[in-house]
Design a protein around this motif. Structure first.
Motif, PDB file in Angstrom:
ATOM      1  N   LYS A   5       0.853  -0.837  -0.237  1.00 21.46           N
ATOM      2  CA  LYS A   5      -0.523   0.022   0.126  1.00 21.46           C
ATOM      3  C   LYS A   5       1.176   0.880   0.054  1.00 21.46           C
ATOM      4  N   TYR A  54      -8.075  -3.458  -1.396  1.00 23.34           N
ATOM      5  CA  TYR A  54      -7.351  -3.891  -1.137  1.00 23.34           C
ATOM      6  C   TYR A  54      -6.457  -4.715  -0.171  1.00 23.34           C
ATOM      7  N   SER A  55      -5.729  -5.152   0.302  1.00 19.09           N
ATOM      8  CA  SER A  55      -5.013  -5.670   2.139  1.00 19.09           C
ATOM      9  C   SER A  55      -3.615  -4.985   1.521  1.00 19.09           C
ATOM     10  N   GLU A  56      -2.081  -5.199   2.740  1.00 18.58           N
ATOM     11  CA  GLU A  56      -1.733  -4.554   2.885  1.00 18.58           C
ATOM     12  C   GLU A  56      -0.646  -5.034   1.297  1.00 18.58           C
ATOM     13  N   VAL A  61      -9.443  -7.778  -1.232  1.00 17.40           N
ATOM     14  CA  VAL A  61      -9.414  -8.600   0.405  1.00 17.40           C
ATOM     15  C   VAL A  61     -10.685  -8.947  -0.013  1.00 17.40           C
ATOM     16  N   ASN A  64      -8.902 -13.457  -3.430  1.00 14.31           N
ATOM     17  CA  ASN A  64      -7.420 -13.443  -3.402  1.00 14.31           C
ATOM     18  C   ASN A  64      -6.937 -13.820  -4.765  1.00 14.31           C
TER      19      ASN A  64
END
Length: 83
Positions: A5, A54-56, A61, A64
């Motif tokens: 991110k 979106y995840s880190e 999210v 996947n």
């Protein structure tokens, strides 16, 4: 290099600093690659969308199998850099 991110935020920040017309986001989804072109007027909204969706490690999210694989900014000649 694994994108995060922070890379996403830095890319939008650099685009703003350099008055770039576009941000480019490379996406891999279900085995298909694509490039999303974001015009300057949409930078704020799309950055916030990506930060929430979106995840880190820039994996979606809710799926996947969808991930951000490249980032760039500038004119259209930058697209090959993220494909």
């Amino acid at each position: 290099m694994i994108l995060t991110k922070q890379h996403l935020q830095n890319n939008f920040a650099k685009a703003r600093e350099t008055n770039s017309p576009y941000v480019f986001v490379g996406i891999k989804a279900e085995g298909v690659s694509e490039v999303i072109v974001i015009p300057k007027k949409s930078f704020d909204a799309k950055e916030q969308f990506y930060m929430n969706a979106y995840s880190e490690d820039l994996t979606h999210v809710m799926n996947n199998n969808v991930m951000i694989t490249g980032l760039s900014y500038g004119d259209a000649d930058q697209i090959p850099n993220i494909i």
